[in-house]
Design an enzyme around this catalytic site. Structure first.
Site, PDB file in Angstrom:
ATOM      1  N   ARG A  36       0.816  -1.218   0.000  1.00 23.01           N
ATOM      2  CA  ARG A  36       0.000   0.000   0.000  1.00 23.01           C
ATOM      3  C   ARG A  36       0.851   1.270   0.000  1.00 23.01           C
ATOM      4  O   ARG A  36       0.411   2.325   0.421  1.00 23.01           O
ATOM      5  CB  ARG A  36      -0.949  -0.014   1.202  1.00 23.01           C
ATOM      6  CG  ARG A  36      -1.875  -1.233   1.174  1.00 23.01           C
ATOM      7  CD  ARG A  36      -2.940  -1.199   2.236  1.00 23.01           C
ATOM      8  NE  ARG A  36      -3.691  -2.449   2.279  1.00 23.01           N
ATOM      9  CZ  ARG A  36      -4.685  -2.769   1.460  1.00 23.01           C
ATOM     10  NH1 ARG A  36      -5.047  -1.931   0.517  1.00 23.01           N
ATOM     11  NH2 ARG A  36      -5.311  -3.929   1.566  1.00 23.01           N
ATOM     12  N   HIS A  66       2.959 -10.527  -6.101  1.00 26.67           N
ATOM     13  CA  HIS A  66       1.724  -9.759  -6.269  1.00 26.67           C
ATOM     14  C   HIS A  66       2.092  -8.287  -6.291  1.00 26.67           C
ATOM     15  O   HIS A  66       2.657  -7.759  -5.332  1.00 26.67           O
ATOM     16  CB  HIS A  66       0.743 -10.043  -5.133  1.00 26.67           C
ATOM     17  CG  HIS A  66      -0.685  -9.687  -5.471  1.00 26.67           C
ATOM     18  ND1 HIS A  66      -1.040  -8.422  -5.901  1.00 26.67           N
ATOM     19  CD2 HIS A  66      -1.822 -10.415  -5.467  1.00 26.67           C
ATOM     20  CE1 HIS A  66      -2.343  -8.407  -6.135  1.00 26.67           C
ATOM     21  NE2 HIS A  66      -2.841  -9.603  -5.893  1.00 26.67           N
ATOM     22  N   TYR A  69      -1.196  -2.808  -4.542  1.00 30.77           N
ATOM     23  CA  TYR A  69      -2.599  -2.493  -4.776  1.00 30.77           C
ATOM     24  C   TYR A  69      -2.821  -1.085  -5.328  1.00 30.77           C
ATOM     25  O   TYR A  69      -3.862  -0.804  -5.918  1.00 30.77           O
ATOM     26  CB  TYR A  69      -3.394  -2.645  -3.472  1.00 30.77           C
ATOM     27  CG  TYR A  69      -3.409  -4.046  -2.919  1.00 30.77           C
ATOM     28  CD1 TYR A  69      -3.743  -5.131  -3.727  1.00 30.77           C
ATOM     29  CD2 TYR A  69      -3.090  -4.292  -1.594  1.00 30.77           C
ATOM     30  CE1 TYR A  69      -3.769  -6.411  -3.219  1.00 30.77           C
ATOM     31  CE2 TYR A  69      -3.113  -5.578  -1.076  1.00 30.77           C
ATOM     32  CZ  TYR A  69      -3.456  -6.632  -1.892  1.00 30.77           C
ATOM     33  OH  TYR A  69      -3.473  -7.914  -1.384  1.00 30.77           O
ATOM     34  N   HIS A 105      -3.669  -6.733 -10.485  1.00 29.59           N
ATOM     35  CA  HIS A 105      -5.053  -6.329 -10.704  1.00 29.59           C
ATOM     36  C   HIS A 105      -5.055  -5.350 -11.883  1.00 29.59           C
ATOM     37  O   HIS A 105      -4.309  -4.364 -11.856  1.00 29.59           O
ATOM     38  CB  HIS A 105      -5.629  -5.661  -9.468  1.00 29.59           C
ATOM     39  CG  HIS A 105      -5.796  -6.599  -8.317  1.00 29.59           C
ATOM     40  ND1 HIS A 105      -6.278  -6.205  -7.090  1.00 29.59           N
ATOM     41  CD2 HIS A 105      -5.565  -7.930  -8.195  1.00 29.59           C
ATOM     42  CE1 HIS A 105      -6.339  -7.231  -6.266  1.00 29.59           C
ATOM     43  NE2 HIS A 105      -5.894  -8.290  -6.922  1.00 29.59           N
ATOM     44  N   GLU A 140      -5.061 -10.562 -13.076  1.00 33.61           N
ATOM     45  CA  GLU A 140      -5.990 -11.288 -12.205  1.00 33.61           C
ATOM     46  C   GLU A 140      -7.431 -10.864 -12.496  1.00 33.61           C
ATOM     47  O   GLU A 140      -7.721  -9.666 -12.601  1.00 33.61           O
ATOM     48  CB  GLU A 140      -5.659 -11.000 -10.741  1.00 33.61           C
ATOM     49  CG  GLU A 140      -6.504 -11.792  -9.765  1.00 33.61           C
ATOM     50  CD  GLU A 140      -6.057 -11.607  -8.326  1.00 33.61           C
ATOM     51  OE1 GLU A 140      -6.772 -12.086  -7.432  1.00 33.61           O
ATOM     52  OE2 GLU A 140      -4.986 -10.997  -8.098  1.00 33.61           O
ATOM     53  N   ASP A 174      -8.873 -16.169  -9.870  1.00 31.14           N
ATOM     54  CA  ASP A 174      -9.147 -16.203  -8.435  1.00 31.14           C
ATOM     55  C   ASP A 174     -10.545 -16.784  -8.223  1.00 31.14           C
ATOM     56  O   ASP A 174     -11.524 -16.271  -8.759  1.00 31.14           O
ATOM     57  CB  ASP A 174      -9.065 -14.790  -7.862  1.00 31.14           C
ATOM     58  CG  ASP A 174      -9.232 -14.756  -6.356  1.00 31.14           C
ATOM     59  OD1 ASP A 174     -10.337 -15.102  -5.877  1.00 31.14           O
ATOM     60  OD2 ASP A 174      -8.285 -14.384  -5.657  1.00 31.14           O
ATOM     61  N   HIS A 177     -13.106 -14.301  -6.733  1.00 31.95           N
ATOM     62  CA  HIS A 177     -13.480 -13.269  -7.689  1.00 31.95           C
ATOM     63  C   HIS A 177     -14.391 -13.830  -8.779  1.00 31.95           C
ATOM     64  O   HIS A 177     -15.325 -13.153  -9.222  1.00 31.95           O
ATOM     65  CB  HIS A 177     -12.232 -12.659  -8.331  1.00 31.95           C
ATOM     66  CG  HIS A 177     -11.311 -12.022  -7.348  1.00 31.95           C
ATOM     67  ND1 HIS A 177     -10.056 -11.571  -7.693  1.00 31.95           N
ATOM     68  CD2 HIS A 177     -11.445 -11.770  -6.025  1.00 31.95           C
ATOM     69  CE1 HIS A 177      -9.463 -11.058  -6.633  1.00 31.95           C
ATOM     70  NE2 HIS A 177     -10.284 -11.176  -5.603  1.00 31.95           N
ATOM     71  N   HIS A 211      -5.497 -18.373  -7.799  1.00 31.13           N
ATOM     72  CA  HIS A 211      -5.662 -17.991  -6.399  1.00 31.13           C
ATOM     73  C   HIS A 211      -6.871 -18.748  -5.860  1.00 31.13           C
ATOM     74  O   HIS A 211      -7.955 -18.667  -6.440  1.00 31.13           O
ATOM     75  CB  HIS A 211      -5.909 -16.489  -6.257  1.00 31.13           C
ATOM     76  CG  HIS A 211      -4.679 -15.665  -6.416  1.00 31.13           C
ATOM     77  ND1 HIS A 211      -4.722 -14.282  -6.572  1.00 31.13           N
ATOM     78  CD2 HIS A 211      -3.369 -15.991  -6.443  1.00 31.13           C
ATOM     79  CE1 HIS A 211      -3.481 -13.821  -6.680  1.00 31.13           C
ATOM     80  NE2 HIS A 211      -2.653 -14.839  -6.600  1.00 31.13           N
ATOM     81  N   ASP A 224     -15.558  -8.416  -3.387  1.00 30.52           N
ATOM     82  CA  ASP A 224     -14.356  -9.225  -3.183  1.00 30.52           C
ATOM     83  C   ASP A 224     -14.111  -9.371  -1.678  1.00 30.52           C
ATOM     84  O   ASP A 224     -13.521  -8.480  -1.057  1.00 30.52           O
ATOM     85  CB  ASP A 224     -13.180  -8.542  -3.886  1.00 30.52           C
ATOM     86  CG  ASP A 224     -11.840  -9.210  -3.598  1.00 30.52           C
ATOM     87  OD1 ASP A 224     -11.817 -10.286  -2.987  1.00 30.52           O
ATOM     88  OD2 ASP A 224     -10.810  -8.632  -3.996  1.00 30.52           O
ATOM     89  N   HIS A 226     -12.647 -12.418   0.720  1.00 32.59           N
ATOM     90  CA  HIS A 226     -12.116 -13.772   0.832  1.00 32.59           C
ATOM     91  C   HIS A 226     -12.565 -14.439   2.131  1.00 32.59           C
ATOM     92  O   HIS A 226     -12.702 -13.784   3.170  1.00 32.59           O
ATOM     93  CB  HIS A 226     -10.592 -13.750   0.810  1.00 32.59           C
ATOM     94  CG  HIS A 226     -10.015 -13.344  -0.514  1.00 32.59           C
ATOM     95  ND1 HIS A 226      -8.674 -13.445  -0.803  1.00 32.59           N
ATOM     96  CD2 HIS A 226     -10.596 -12.840  -1.630  1.00 32.59           C
ATOM     97  CE1 HIS A 226      -8.458 -13.014  -2.031  1.00 32.59           C
ATOM     98  NE2 HIS A 226      -9.616 -12.634  -2.552  1.00 32.59           N
ATOM     99  N   GLU A 256      -4.940 -17.299  -0.455  1.00 32.50           N
ATOM    100  CA  GLU A 256      -4.838 -15.954   0.126  1.00 32.50           C
ATOM    101  C   GLU A 256      -5.915 -15.807   1.208  1.00 32.50           C
ATOM    102  O   GLU A 256      -6.545 -14.757   1.319  1.00 32.50           O
ATOM    103  CB  GLU A 256      -5.046 -14.880  -0.934  1.00 32.50           C
ATOM    104  CG  GLU A 256      -4.070 -14.898  -2.074  1.00 32.50           C
ATOM    105  CD  GLU A 256      -4.457 -13.898  -3.144  1.00 32.50           C
ATOM    106  OE1 GLU A 256      -3.576 -13.157  -3.584  1.00 32.50           O
ATOM    107  OE2 GLU A 256      -5.644 -13.848  -3.528  1.00 32.50           O
TER     108      GLU A 256
END
Length: 285
Positions: A36, A66, A69, A105, A140, A174, A177, A211, A224, A226, A256
């Site tokens: 982040r 990954h 974000y 993403h 993804e 994923d 997703h 994923h 989204d 998880h 994840e």
């Protein structure tokens, strides 16, 4: 099937390998920097060499990075696109150094038009790939509202085409997703139909990783969230279908999940994944 999970790289890239081994992983996924923040971690060639040596001495056969974000290669803001390009190039550089592919993403059009956003994103993807060597860039699939890109197989195909369609462009699917975006994956039959559709629209040759996450929200929710394996809307039968899917057999299948204490996937959940895999394989006989 290379079942594994996302692990921390705190303390050095090579420390991630030991954390994966402790959990019984055959694959691992890491962030190449704080997920982040824009500020990159400046790894050296010695860091890369230490990671490669640790991998060589481990049972881990696949590594994913990954990307952070904050990246939005589709943004209308030139400054955000410039920062996104720099961050993506850094992720691919680290991937080249440690033998990892990069999961990203695709971005968001926010309130703008999707078509021009896909074009903008594709241009950034293409430039980043041209300035790196080996790592695959795996887009993804996503779940969301508004201008979120990658919510359908058609959009993933358009993004790949917009980036030039090169051999280093692929997809990471994923499970959470997929369900949230309206693709039913809750049984062997449903997953088979969904993958057949992916093959027709994108091509299974583009699929580079999976994923594996259960979903707190139902089919078509576009949210989204998880969940731990077997504790969400996909359920044990759907997760077992993923874990026994022959088209995933040689791939990294990376968990994840939140984990029982919200601190990430545990060794126990990796072991549970293997039990669900055996259940799925029995169901396919």
């Amino acid at each position: 099937m290379l079942i594994g999970t996302h692990v921390s790289q705190a303390g050095g890239l090579d420390k991630a390998v030991a954390r994966g081994v402790e959990r019984g992983c055959r694959s691992i996924q890491i962030f190449n920097q704080s997920p982040r923040m824009w500020r990159p971690t400046n790894y050296t060639e010695d860091d890369f060499a230490a990671f490669r040596a640790a991998i060589d001495d481990s049972p881990i056969d696949a590594v994913l990075i990954h990307a952070v974000y904050l990246i939005n290669c589709a943004s209308e803001d030139p400054e955000i696109r410039t920062k996104s390009l720099a961050s993506l190039k850094q992720s691919l550089h680290v991937g080249d150094g440690i033998g990892a592919d990069v999961v990203l993403h695709p971005g968001s059009a926010l309130r703008g038009e999707v078509g021009p956003a896909i074009k903008r994103a594709g241009e950034v993807f293409k430039e980043a790939l041209e300035e790196s060597d080996h790592s695959l860039l795996l887009l993804e699939d996503t779940a969301g509202t508004g201008g979120t890109l990658g919510r359908s197989f058609e959009e993933l195909a358009e993004l790949i085409d917009a980036a030039g369609g090169g051999r280093r462009l692929g997809v990471c699917l994923d499970s959470c997703h997929l369900l949230a975006s309206g693709y039913d994956v809750r049984s062997i039959e449903a997953l088979t139909e969904t993958l057949d559709s992916f093959d027709e629209i994108v091509g299974l040759g583009r699929l580079g990783a999976v994923h594996l996450n259960d979903s707190q929200t139902p089919l078509g929710s576009n949210r989204d969230r998880h969940a731990n394996l077997g504790e969400g809307e996909i359920g044990e039968a759907g997760i077992a279908a993923f874990l026994s899917e022959p088209r995933f057999e040689e791939m990294a299948v990376v968990l994840e999940t939140p984990g029982p204490d919200k601190r990430g996937t545990t060794a126990e959940e990796i072991a549970y994944a293997h039990r669900l895999r055996r259940r799925g394989l029995r169901a396919r006989r």
